[in-house]
Every structure is written in structure tokens, then in C-alpha cells.
Design an enzyme around this catalytic site. Structure first.
Site, PDB file in Angstrom:
ATOM      1  N   ASP A  67       0.814  -1.218   0.000  1.00 33.35           N
ATOM      2  CA  ASP A  67       0.000   0.000   0.000  1.00 33.35           C
ATOM      3  C   ASP A  67       0.845   1.265   0.000  1.00 33.35           C
ATOM      4  O   ASP A  67       2.061   1.221   0.184  1.00 33.35           O
ATOM      5  CB  ASP A  67      -0.958  -0.022   1.201  1.00 33.35           C
ATOM      6  N   HIS A 137      -7.111  -5.077  10.233  1.00 37.83           N
ATOM      7  CA  HIS A 137      -6.881  -4.797   8.810  1.00 37.83           C
ATOM      8  C   HIS A 137      -5.583  -5.433   8.315  1.00 37.83           C
ATOM      9  O   HIS A 137      -4.646  -5.642   9.081  1.00 37.83           O
ATOM     10  CB  HIS A 137      -6.950  -3.296   8.497  1.00 37.83           C
ATOM     11  N   GLU A 142      -9.641  -2.225   5.469  1.00 33.16           N
ATOM     12  CA  GLU A 142     -10.279  -2.057   6.777  1.00 33.16           C
ATOM     13  C   GLU A 142     -11.445  -3.044   6.918  1.00 33.16           C
ATOM     14  O   GLU A 142     -11.906  -3.602   5.917  1.00 33.16           O
ATOM     15  CB  GLU A 142     -10.803  -0.625   6.900  1.00 33.16           C
TER      16      GLU A 142
HETATM   17  C1  F6R Z   1       1.557  -1.607   6.060  1.00 39.16           C
HETATM   18  C2  F6R Z   1       0.242  -2.194   6.168  1.00 39.16           C
HETATM   19  C3  F6R Z   1      -0.546  -2.206   7.437  1.00 39.16           C
HETATM   20  C4  F6R Z   1       0.282  -2.572   8.653  1.00 39.16           C
HETATM   21  C5  F6R Z   1      -0.560  -2.563   9.924  1.00 39.16           C
HETATM   22  C6  F6R Z   1       0.274  -2.802  11.154  1.00 39.16           C
HETATM   23  O1  F6R Z   1       2.045  -1.694   4.754  1.00 39.16           O
HETATM   24  O2  F6R Z   1      -0.230  -2.655   5.194  1.00 39.16           O
HETATM   25  O3  F6R Z   1      -1.608  -3.121   7.301  1.00 39.16           O
HETATM   26  O4  F6R Z   1       0.862  -3.819   8.469  1.00 39.16           O
HETATM   27  O5  F6R Z   1      -1.211  -1.334  10.055  1.00 39.16           O
HETATM   28  O6  F6R Z   1       1.144  -1.728  11.337  1.00 39.16           O
HETATM   29  P1  F6R Z   1       2.308  -1.773  12.418  1.00 39.16           P
HETATM   30  O7  F6R Z   1       3.231  -2.839  11.996  1.00 39.16           O
HETATM   31  O8  F6R Z   1       2.950  -0.418  12.346  1.00 39.16           O
HETATM   32  O9  F6R Z   1       1.660  -2.038  13.724  1.00 39.16           O
END
Ligand code: F6R
Length: 249
Positions: A67, A137, A142
Site C-alpha cells: 500500500d 486490517h 479495513e
Molecule cells: C503496512 C500495512 C498495514 C500494517 C498494519 C500494522 O504496509 O499494510 O496493514 O501492516 O497497520 O502496522 P504496524 O506494523 O505499524 O503495527
């Protein structure tokens, strides 16, 4: 779904990097789907280490990220493209022509989505690395995102914007929209590897592993994937019963 629980974040990162390294060693031109966020940073550090020690080469590897924020160019220091350069690509022998991050810039975002779909279609991934959001997510898909979704533009929820604001400098606002790989595309990878650490992920992890397969928890779709591996630290695994844990390392 294989669930591996590790002692701490260091061990989690070592285990996850080992799984990725194995894919590359057995197929030097492997295609990897990659994630940003804090969870995979330790994994990327380990991969950099293996590369520096000559154990691993990314010379033929291709990547496709999950993303990107809408409106941020690759040179913006909060963009996911910048994050990937900073945390991985600039430190390994990958060819920059072989990396793809969805493009959230320009006027025709629909075309950007279609172009990314086409790239994913012609470049099947051997492994997709994922983190998980506190609301379950994956990518920026979401809750309530259809499981059949392809690359699309999303309005980020307040919770996700708040969670992500910790990575922004004071005074900077978190973008309201993002472009993300869809859930059906995430599931097309041959192997899916999800890493999660910290107690704030324990509820989402529980729903992903033990809850119903439901669009209310996008990550629960991984229960249906033929080769999904979840690597957790103890805190993220806090709500899991021993009967669902495959290995403890
Ligand atoms: C990032 C992504 C998100 C994260 C998720 C967890 O490319 O796609 O889905 O993997 O928000 O984020 P962290 O690792 O920062 O807790």
C-alpha cells in the site's frame, strides 16, 4: 494456519526473516509482497544482515508492496516508498527497477489501481509479508472490505489514522486516503507470512486465528489460505489457547 509464538520481538524477526530467506534461497528470482509499518522492521534488519554477510542475494528478487498513501510521492519522507528504501531497499543488492509500490499520486487513481492489478497478475508472488492493524486490517483493507477486492482507494478510518500518526512528525497530518492491494490479491500469494508483536495486537490476533472468517476482521481470511504462517511474540499471542499454537520458539 501455522501459528508460531516466539519469546520476543528479536526472535520473531529472526524467525520471519528465516522464512523469507528460505524462499529466496530456493528460488533466487522469487517475487515478494512486502509491508511497511513497525512490525516488519526487525525482519528487514535481519534480511539486511544476511545480505551483508553474503548469505542472501536480492539481485534477482522482485517485490510488490501492499500500500501507499494517496498524495505522497516516493521522495516524501512519510511515503511508504521512502520507508521501504530507508528500511530495506537501500541496504540490499536489489535492483530498483524490480521494486513496485502502488502509486498514490496523479489525477487518475483508478488507472493506478488497474495498472497495479495488472502488475500483480503478471508477477505472481511467492510470499506475501503482512502486519495486522489493531482492528484486524491487512494492507489498508479495513473491516468490511469485501474479500474479493482488488487494488483500490480507501478512506482511512480514524483509528488507523490515529495509530499511524505516531510515525508522523508533529504538525504533519496523516493522509485521509490510501491505495491498497485488495484482499483477493493478498490471498493469491503462494505463501502468506504475518508478523505481529505487542499486547495492542492481541485482540486482533485472537479474532484472526480463532474468530469466524468474516469481513469484520479482514485478517481472518488467512484461515482459508493453504499456506499461511503467523509469527507472534508472547504479548501478541496472549489471548491464544495452547491448542491453536503450532510451535513455540
Ligand atoms: C503496512 C500495512 C498495514 C500494517 C498494519 C500494522 O504496509 O499494510 O496493514 O501492516 O497497520 O502496522 P504496524 O506494523 O505499524 O503495527
Amino acid at each position: 494456519m501455522r501459528v508460531i509464538v516466539t519469546e520476543n520481538y528479536e526472535k520473531l524477526s529472526e524467525v520471519a526473516a528465516g522464512i523469507i530467506a528460505k524462499v529466496i534461497v530456493s528460488k533466487p528470482d522469487a517475487v515478494l509482497g512486502l509491508a511497511t509499518g513497525t512490525s516488519p522492521i526487525g525482519t528487514y534488519k535481519k534480511l539486511i544482515e544476511y545480505c551483508e554477510n553474503g548469505l542472501l542475494s536480492f539481485a534477482k528478487v522482485k517485490t510488490a508492496n501492499l500500500d501507499e498513501y494517496v498524495g505522497l510521492s516516493p521522495s516524501h519522507d512519510q511515503s511508504y516508498h521512502y520507508f521501504m528504501n530507508d528500511n530495506l531497499f537501500d541496504h540490499i543488492d536489489i535492483l530498483k527497477d524490480n521494486v513496485r509500490v502502488p502509486d498514490g499520486t496523479g489525477k487518475d487513481l483508478d488507472k493506478n489501481c488497474k495498472d497495479y492489478d495488472a502488475y500483480l497478475e503478471k508477477t505472481p508472488r511467492d510470499l506475501q509479508l503482512l502486519g495486522i492493524g489493531g482492528n484486524g486490517h491487512i494492507g489498508f483493507n479495513e473491516p468490511k472490505t469485501p474479500f474479493g477486492s482488488k487494488t483500490h482507494i480507501v478512506d482511512l478510518t480514524e483509528k488507523t489514522r490515529k495509530d499511524n500518526s505516531r510515525l508522523f512528525k508533529e504538525g504533519e497530518t496523516v493522509p485521509e486516503k490510501a491505495i491498497t492491494m485488495g484482499i483477493s490479491e493478498i490471498c493469491q500469494a503462494k505463501k502468506v507470512l504475518l508478523v505481529a508483536n505487542g499486547e495492542n495486537k492481541a485482540d486482533a490476533v485472537y479474532k484472526m486465528v480463532c474468530g469466524p472468517v468474516s469481513e469484520d476482521c479482514p485478517a481472518s481470511v488467512l484461515q482459508l489460505h493453504p499456506d499461511a504462517v503467523v509469527v507472534l511474540d508472547k504479548a501478541a499471542a496472549k489471548r491464544l489457547d495452547a491448542s491453536v499454537i503450532t510451535e513455540t520458539l
